[in-house]
Design an enzyme around this catalytic site. Sequence first.
Site, PDB file in Angstrom:
ATOM      1  N   LYS A  55       0.862  -1.175   0.000  1.00  0.00           N
ATOM      2  CA  LYS A  55       0.000   0.000   0.000  1.00  0.00           C
ATOM      3  C   LYS A  55       0.899   1.226   0.000  1.00  0.00           C
ATOM      4  O   LYS A  55       1.681   1.440   0.935  1.00  0.00           O
ATOM      5  CB  LYS A  55      -0.924   0.007   1.223  1.00  0.00           C
ATOM      6  CG  LYS A  55      -1.952  -1.122   1.186  1.00  0.00           C
ATOM      7  CD  LYS A  55      -2.979  -1.009   2.288  1.00  0.00           C
ATOM      8  CE  LYS A  55      -4.004  -2.141   2.181  1.00  0.00           C
ATOM      9  NZ  LYS A  55      -5.041  -2.062   3.232  1.00  0.00           N
TER      10      LYS A  55
ATOM     11  N   SER B 180       2.477  -5.933   3.823  1.00  0.00           N
ATOM     12  CA  SER B 180       1.837  -6.848   4.774  1.00  0.00           C
ATOM     13  C   SER B 180       1.923  -8.261   4.231  1.00  0.00           C
ATOM     14  O   SER B 180       1.518  -8.519   3.091  1.00  0.00           O
ATOM     15  CB  SER B 180       0.366  -6.463   4.994  1.00  0.00           C
ATOM     16  OG  SER B 180       0.265  -5.157   5.519  1.00  0.00           O
ATOM     17  N   ALA B 181       2.447  -9.162   5.043  1.00  0.00           N
ATOM     18  CA  ALA B 181       2.621 -10.550   4.605  1.00  0.00           C
ATOM     19  C   ALA B 181       1.271 -11.196   4.325  1.00  0.00           C
ATOM     20  O   ALA B 181       0.312 -11.013   5.080  1.00  0.00           O
ATOM     21  CB  ALA B 181       3.382 -11.343   5.661  1.00  0.00           C
ATOM     22  N   PHE B 182       1.212 -11.966   3.243  1.00  0.00           N
ATOM     23  CA  PHE B 182       0.000 -12.705   2.925  1.00  0.00           C
ATOM     24  C   PHE B 182      -0.173 -13.882   3.881  1.00  0.00           C
ATOM     25  O   PHE B 182       0.802 -14.480   4.341  1.00  0.00           O
ATOM     26  CB  PHE B 182       0.065 -13.229   1.493  1.00  0.00           C
ATOM     27  CG  PHE B 182      -0.612 -12.337   0.490  1.00  0.00           C
ATOM     28  CD1 PHE B 182      -1.696 -12.779  -0.231  1.00  0.00           C
ATOM     29  CD2 PHE B 182      -0.151 -11.047   0.269  1.00  0.00           C
ATOM     30  CE1 PHE B 182      -2.328 -11.962  -1.161  1.00  0.00           C
ATOM     31  CE2 PHE B 182      -0.761 -10.220  -0.650  1.00  0.00           C
ATOM     32  CZ  PHE B 182      -1.866 -10.682  -1.370  1.00  0.00           C
ATOM     33  N   LEU B 183      -1.422 -14.216   4.154  1.00  0.00           N
ATOM     34  CA  LEU B 183      -1.746 -15.417   4.912  1.00  0.00           C
ATOM     35  C   LEU B 183      -1.712 -16.609   3.966  1.00  0.00           C
ATOM     36  O   LEU B 183      -1.649 -16.440   2.745  1.00  0.00           O
ATOM     37  CB  LEU B 183      -3.133 -15.270   5.542  1.00  0.00           C
ATOM     38  CG  LEU B 183      -3.284 -14.118   6.527  1.00  0.00           C
ATOM     39  CD1 LEU B 183      -4.742 -13.997   6.977  1.00  0.00           C
ATOM     40  CD2 LEU B 183      -2.378 -14.309   7.731  1.00  0.00           C
TER      41      LEU B 183
ATOM     42  N   ASP C  60     -13.929   1.527  10.101  1.00  0.00           N
ATOM     43  CA  ASP C  60     -14.241   0.821   8.851  1.00  0.00           C
ATOM     44  C   ASP C  60     -14.192  -0.705   8.997  1.00  0.00           C
ATOM     45  O   ASP C  60     -13.796  -1.396   8.075  1.00  0.00           O
ATOM     46  CB  ASP C  60     -13.256   1.269   7.766  1.00  0.00           C
ATOM     47  CG  ASP C  60     -13.668   0.815   6.381  1.00  0.00           C
ATOM     48  OD1 ASP C  60     -14.875   0.798   6.094  1.00  0.00           O
ATOM     49  OD2 ASP C  60     -12.781   0.471   5.579  1.00  0.00           O
TER      50      ASP C  60
ATOM     51  N   GLU D 266     -12.602 -11.763   9.661  1.00  0.00           N
ATOM     52  CA  GLU D 266     -12.311 -13.085   9.115  1.00  0.00           C
ATOM     53  C   GLU D 266     -11.794 -14.010  10.197  1.00  0.00           C
ATOM     54  O   GLU D 266     -11.190 -13.568  11.181  1.00  0.00           O
ATOM     55  CB  GLU D 266     -11.299 -12.986   7.969  1.00  0.00           C
ATOM     56  CG  GLU D 266     -11.830 -12.279   6.741  1.00  0.00           C
ATOM     57  CD  GLU D 266     -10.885 -12.392   5.556  1.00  0.00           C
ATOM     58  OE1 GLU D 266     -10.139 -13.404   5.475  1.00  0.00           O
ATOM     59  OE2 GLU D 266     -10.885 -11.485   4.705  1.00  0.00           O
TER      60      GLU D 266
ATOM     61  N   ASP E 266      -6.620  -5.255   7.282  1.00  0.00           N
ATOM     62  CA  ASP E 266      -6.952  -3.997   6.591  1.00  0.00           C
ATOM     63  C   ASP E 266      -7.183  -2.852   7.572  1.00  0.00           C
ATOM     64  O   ASP E 266      -8.306  -2.429   7.824  1.00  0.00           O
ATOM     65  CB  ASP E 266      -8.184  -4.194   5.707  1.00  0.00           C
ATOM     66  CG  ASP E 266      -8.304  -3.107   4.640  1.00  0.00           C
ATOM     67  OD1 ASP E 266      -7.387  -2.276   4.544  1.00  0.00           O
ATOM     68  OD2 ASP E 266      -9.313  -3.085   3.917  1.00  0.00           O
TER      69      ASP E 266
END
Length: 408
Positions: A104, A208-211, A277, A282, A297
């Site tokens: 981002k 940000s690291a992906f899951l 927001d 999840e 996020d």
Amino acid sequence: SRRHKLYREELNLTSPAAPLLLRPEASWLQFHLGISRDGLYPRSSPAVNRLLRDMQDFTTISADYSQDEKALLGACDCSQIVKPSGVHLKLVLRFQDFGKAMFKPMRQKRDEETPEDFFYFVDFQRHNAEIAAFHLDRILDFRRVPPTVGRLINVTKEILEVTKNEILQSVFFISPASNVCFFAKCPYMCKTEYAVCGNPHLLEGSLSAFLPSLNLAPRLSIPNPWIRSYSFDGKEEWEVNPLYCNTVREIYPYSNGNRLLNIVDMAIFDFLIGNMDRHHYEMFTKFGDDGFLLHLDNARGFGRHSHDETSILAPLSQCCTIKRTTLLRLQLLAEPEYRLSDVMRESLLQDRLAPVLTEPHLLALDRRLQLILKAVRKCIDTYGEAKVVANDTSQPEAPASARVKLTT
């Protein structure tokens, strides 16, 4: 496009490459294997520290739009997208060892506050908010935000020259100030005036690291019971009914287990960062109904240090319940020798983009922490400590059998 094609041919990138092998010691894999029902990573995880370094240092080998932007363009299955907006530009960057992170870019300077007339659903997304949210989440011992770091990205070498996406290539341009810029490709707010620009090539951003993929570790996306109205008028029931929590408590899965307590944790976290927001949350399906909630996020946090949006605390103030472990941690961070602002300031110094937050934002954390504790005291005065403070005992780290199973 022609220049990009010639560049790839020059580096012989068009020839078939040998299949890459997954190294068991890769930091991304070790991070994924460390996920348990206690959180995304164990306390003092060496794998997370290595992952943070790798995201800062590894060379970008490809770049592409995120699934949100692809959904808007009709280029992917939208079933796994919570709420594709396309308003804010974000990219998926890939690294060696199958590493993948969400990038981002910087859209707002550190000392700029969100205008008071802005609705939360049109607010800016801030790269430094993503970084600060990870540090705060770790300080609170939630461990529910994916590892996130700041990095200076060369948008020419690390995005334009490595992407295979022709649409992404087409939105790059040189500004009148001779800076390299690009913008999102979507139905609205996707013009050159909304572009992000390097200086002339370097651009700040968060990674940000992906899951783990949804095929390996399925997740549920669930509407937040305290979701806000995403329109210019109208209110949700919780905003007008102070007894709203009584209704929530009657609905599964909030009627038993710790789901409601986890919602309160999330509200406390969001209040501290000023995030309005949180429309969905999840969870990993593997850990069942009592699994932890992912705090994903967080880029709309840390927008206004001068304003405390107490409505974010509605789950706490309306339900009057909180985990004992959460309360004890908050009380500790209110002590002068462990003041939250001081701990955050020291933690954020580890990031290469430091200072990540301005001093007013750090001091706002202390002020908001006192408001949280005041809300808890009010609940205890009304209902008694036994009914308000839930005695969740600290569980040992989950055994290997309870961790996310991954296959190569």
